[in-house]
Design a protein around this motif. Structure first.
Motif, PDB file in Angstrom:
ATOM      1  N   TRP A 158       0.857  -1.252   0.406  1.00 41.11           N
ATOM      2  CA  TRP A 158      -0.180  -0.471  -0.095  1.00 41.11           C
ATOM      3  C   TRP A 158       0.801   1.019   0.398  1.00 41.11           C
ATOM      4  O   TRP A 158       0.155   2.317  -0.302  1.00 41.11           O
ATOM      5  N   LEU A 159       1.725   1.507  -0.277  1.00 37.14           N
ATOM      6  CA  LEU A 159       3.100   2.842   0.136  1.00 37.14           C
ATOM      7  C   LEU A 159       3.781   2.169  -0.774  1.00 37.14           C
ATOM      8  O   LEU A 159       4.281   1.484  -0.732  1.00 37.14           O
ATOM      9  N   ARG A 160       4.246   3.479  -1.191  1.00 35.36           N
ATOM     10  CA  ARG A 160       5.466   3.853  -2.108  1.00 35.36           C
ATOM     11  C   ARG A 160       6.026   4.882  -2.093  1.00 35.36           C
ATOM     12  O   ARG A 160       6.114   5.559  -0.789  1.00 35.36           O
ATOM     13  N   TYR A 161       6.678   5.349  -2.879  1.00 36.23           N
ATOM     14  CA  TYR A 161       7.927   6.237  -3.136  1.00 36.23           C
ATOM     15  C   TYR A 161       8.333   6.608  -4.386  1.00 36.23           C
ATOM     16  O   TYR A 161       8.617   5.967  -4.825  1.00 36.23           O
ATOM     17  N   ILE A 162       8.679   8.503  -4.381  1.00 38.18           N
ATOM     18  CA  ILE A 162       8.558   9.101  -5.193  1.00 38.18           C
ATOM     19  C   ILE A 162       9.901   9.714  -4.700  1.00 38.18           C
ATOM     20  O   ILE A 162       9.706  10.149  -4.249  1.00 38.18           O
ATOM     21  N   GLN A 163      11.007  10.239  -5.430  1.00 36.59           N
ATOM     22  CA  GLN A 163      12.167  11.146  -5.674  1.00 36.59           C
ATOM     23  C   GLN A 163      12.372  11.207  -6.911  1.00 36.59           C
ATOM     24  O   GLN A 163      13.174  10.635  -7.431  1.00 36.59           O
ATOM     25  N   ARG A 164      12.212  12.276  -7.162  1.00 35.71           N
ATOM     26  CA  ARG A 164      12.578  12.897  -8.894  1.00 35.71           C
ATOM     27  C   ARG A 164      13.933  12.788  -9.409  1.00 35.71           C
ATOM     28  O   ARG A 164      14.259  12.807 -10.013  1.00 35.71           O
ATOM     29  N   ASP A 165      14.764  13.583  -8.040  1.00 35.45           N
ATOM     30  CA  ASP A 165      15.723  13.873  -7.664  1.00 35.45           C
ATOM     31  C   ASP A 165      16.218  13.966  -6.865  1.00 35.45           C
ATOM     32  O   ASP A 165      16.623  13.786  -5.596  1.00 35.45           O
ATOM     33  N   PRO A 166      17.944  13.779  -6.626  1.00 38.58           N
ATOM     34  CA  PRO A 166      18.529  13.781  -5.813  1.00 38.58           C
ATOM     35  C   PRO A 166      18.920  15.597  -5.328  1.00 38.58           C
ATOM     36  O   PRO A 166      19.374  15.130  -3.981  1.00 38.58           O
ATOM     37  N   HIS A 167      17.925  16.003  -6.119  1.00 37.40           N
ATOM     38  CA  HIS A 167      18.381  17.118  -5.184  1.00 37.40           C
ATOM     39  C   HIS A 167      17.351  18.460  -4.701  1.00 37.40           C
ATOM     40  O   HIS A 167      16.519  18.887  -4.261  1.00 37.40           O
ATOM     41  N   GLN A 168      15.738  16.692  -4.738  1.00 36.53           N
ATOM     42  CA  GLN A 168      14.791  17.087  -3.654  1.00 36.53           C
ATOM     43  C   GLN A 168      14.700  16.161  -3.077  1.00 36.53           C
ATOM     44  O   GLN A 168      14.890  15.220  -2.988  1.00 36.53           O
ATOM     45  N   SER A 169      13.825  16.897  -1.983  1.00 32.95           N
ATOM     46  CA  SER A 169      12.732  15.587  -1.686  1.00 32.95           C
ATOM     47  C   SER A 169      12.215  14.693  -1.853  1.00 32.95           C
ATOM     48  O   SER A 169      12.527  14.493  -2.896  1.00 32.95           O
ATOM     49  N   GLY A 170      12.697  13.512  -0.712  1.00 35.37           N
ATOM     50  CA  GLY A 170      11.481  12.439  -0.990  1.00 35.37           C
ATOM     51  C   GLY A 170       9.983  11.979  -0.671  1.00 35.37           C
ATOM     52  O   GLY A 170       9.958  12.677   0.554  1.00 35.37           O
ATOM     53  N   TYR A 171       9.912  10.982  -1.166  1.00 36.27           N
ATOM     54  CA  TYR A 171       7.951  10.924  -0.313  1.00 36.27           C
ATOM     55  C   TYR A 171       7.463   9.642  -0.162  1.00 36.27           C
ATOM     56  O   TYR A 171       7.554   8.787  -1.299  1.00 36.27           O
ATOM     57  N   LEU A 172       7.193   9.348   1.258  1.00 30.78           N
ATOM     58  CA  LEU A 172       6.501   8.016   1.476  1.00 30.78           C
ATOM     59  C   LEU A 172       5.290   7.931   1.216  1.00 30.78           C
ATOM     60  O   LEU A 172       4.655   9.099   1.825  1.00 30.78           O
ATOM     61  N   TYR A 173       4.434   7.500   0.441  1.00 32.63           N
ATOM     62  CA  TYR A 173       2.724   8.584   0.250  1.00 32.63           C
ATOM     63  C   TYR A 173       2.004   6.818   0.003  1.00 32.63           C
ATOM     64  O   TYR A 173       2.634   6.107  -0.653  1.00 32.63           O
ATOM     65  N   GLY A 174       0.944   6.233   0.193  1.00 27.47           N
ATOM     66  CA  GLY A 174      -0.222   5.732   0.359  1.00 27.47           C
ATOM     67  C   GLY A 174      -1.300   5.934   0.666  1.00 27.47           C
ATOM     68  O   GLY A 174      -1.434   6.177   1.581  1.00 27.47           O
ATOM     69  N   CYS A 175      -2.346   4.287   0.505  1.00 30.63           N
ATOM     70  CA  CYS A 175      -4.188   4.587   0.698  1.00 30.63           C
ATOM     71  C   CYS A 175      -3.773   3.704   2.178  1.00 30.63           C
ATOM     72  O   CYS A 175      -4.080   1.905   1.294  1.00 30.63           O
TER      73      CYS A 175
END
Length: 420
Positions: free
Chosen positions: A84-101
């Motif tokens: 139910w959980l996914r991870y996204i980080q577009r660029d190493p200079h940006q923060s990452g997100y853990l998101y899901g329902c």
């Protein structure tokens, strides 16, 4: 390779690996971060770059350039995240997100291990994220709508401020203010295509919104069969209300999906949007029949039970298939042989027909060539014969004197070929 040599290579590899690990920077661990999430609602956790950057031994940015940091997250004692959980980080200079329902089957505590890598110094910082999933007090909302936002990527809709703006725009179309986001999914996870590397092209995001209030007539008209038919023709769907999503969000109304119960829910309705008036309208969607799946057992036979092997397959008549497999290629081969034999044997012109169609001059020419060839072959077989006239010299190579290649018998006996 002999055993002593293999053992010596293992020892050298272990020493080299130990030396390389000793040369790496120290590994730091941050305190645990405890958060909670409710079922039927979006969960978003931001991995702050600044927090992990301060934990590195180098600790600061060099010359104002942000340190590239890459995150890796997985469930404890597992190689990947929960389903139910996914991870996204577009660029190493940006923060990452853990998101899901999370759903009702995900109740409990989930320990997520996060590891941050400094791409310049190869330092690592670890942190445990403890997520406690609790059931929603009122359960999942019965009325749910899924919108496709075409001008955004998934990480652009995860911040709290952007989600609040989207909910305000949705309330203007839904005409209720008790909305909350259930889930956010990238269009790439739903079978979408990767956009071209052109400025302004986005992946697209599916945003599912839930409410205890019924759908507005505008949403019902946009999801009606008439609207679906217009979308199949490449036209805009029916929508009688003002699009409050513009200009921040571009909604693909042809991909709108509405889900509602077959009967009104017993949950008390909240007050509608204070600036809008609506006409209650029930949209009934018949649930799709579901086929019961297989029931999985423990895999262990009960005490005293016997294993019942599957019954033998009934005998099958394989003769027709064998005949078809064998006779069809043979028939095709015979037809090809007959055709080839007809072309090679029955379609020949013959020597007489060819001679009748050939002119007399060509026949004489061919006969002359054939007779000359036979003469040369006969002369080659007997070396004692006289030399052919075409091989006699016409002049003396030493003096340059020209000699008649065909002398008379009297002259031929007196004049030597080469002077002494």
């Amino acid at each position: 390779m002999e055993a002593p040599e293999l053992l010596r290579l293992w020892v050298l590899a272990a020493v080299a690996l130990g030396g390389s690990r000793a040369a790496l920077p120290d590994h730091r661990v941050l305190p645990d971060d405890r958060v909670s999430s409710k079922t039927g609602a979006i969960f978003v956790h931001k991995l702050e770059r600044e927090l992990f950057q301060e934990a590195f031994l180098t600790g600061r940015e060099d010359d104002g350039v942000a340190t590239p940091i890459t995150f890796q997250a997985h469930l404890r004692d597992h190689p990947d995240l929960p389903r139910w959980l996914r991870y996204i980080q577009r660029d190493p200079h940006q923060s990452g997100y853990l998101y899901g329902c999370p759903t009702a089957t995900e109740l409990g505590t989930h320990t997520i291990e996060v590891l941050a890598y400094n791409r310049h110094t190869y330092e690592t910082v670890a942190q445990r994220l403890i997520v406690t999933v609790i059931p929603a007090p009122g359960g999942e909302p019965p009325y749910q709508g899924e919108f496709l936002v075409g001008n955004r990527n998934v990480e652009e809709l995860l911040p709290v401020a952007t989600r609040n703006i989207f909910l305000q725009a949705t309330a203007g179309v839904w005409e209720w203010d008790d909305l909350h986001i259930i889930n956010i999914t990238s269009a790439l996870d739903r079978g979408g295509r990767v956009p071209l590397p052109i400025e302004g092209r986005k992946e697209g995001v599916y945003v599912k919104v839930g409410s205890w209030g019924t759908f507005s007539p505008c949403l019902v008209a946009a999801a009606s069969p008439e609207s679906r038919f217009r979308c199949s023709l490449g036209q805009q769907p029916l929508a009688s209300c003002y699009d409050t999503f513009a200009p921040h969000f571009t909604i693909r109304w042809c991909n709108l999906t509405l889900v509602s119960p077959t009967c009104p829910p017993p949950h008390p309705m909240k007050h509608p949007h204070p600036l809008l008036t609506i006409t209650p309208l029930q949209l009934q969607v018949w649930p799709n029949p579901t086929t019961p799946g297989p029931v999985w057992g423990s895999g262990v036979l009960e005490e005293g039970g016997d294993f019942q092997p599957p019954t033998d397959a009934p005998p099958q008549d394989l003769l027709p298939g064998y005949l078809v497999t064998l006779l069809v290629p043979l028939a095709v081969a015979m037809l090809l042989c007959l055709l080839l034999g007809h072309l090679m044997c029955c379609r020949r012109e013959g020597v007489q027909k060819r001679d009748l169609e050939t002119s007399d001059i060509q026949l004489v020419h061919h006969t002359t060539i054939h007779s000359d060839t036979e003469e040369l072959r006969h002369m080659a077989s007997s070396r004692d014969g006289p030399r052919p006239l075409s091989t006699l010299p016409m002049f003396n190579v030493r003096t340059g004197q020209r000699i008649n290649p065909m002398p008379t018998p009297s002259d031929g006996a007196r004049v030597p070929l080469l002077p002494p």
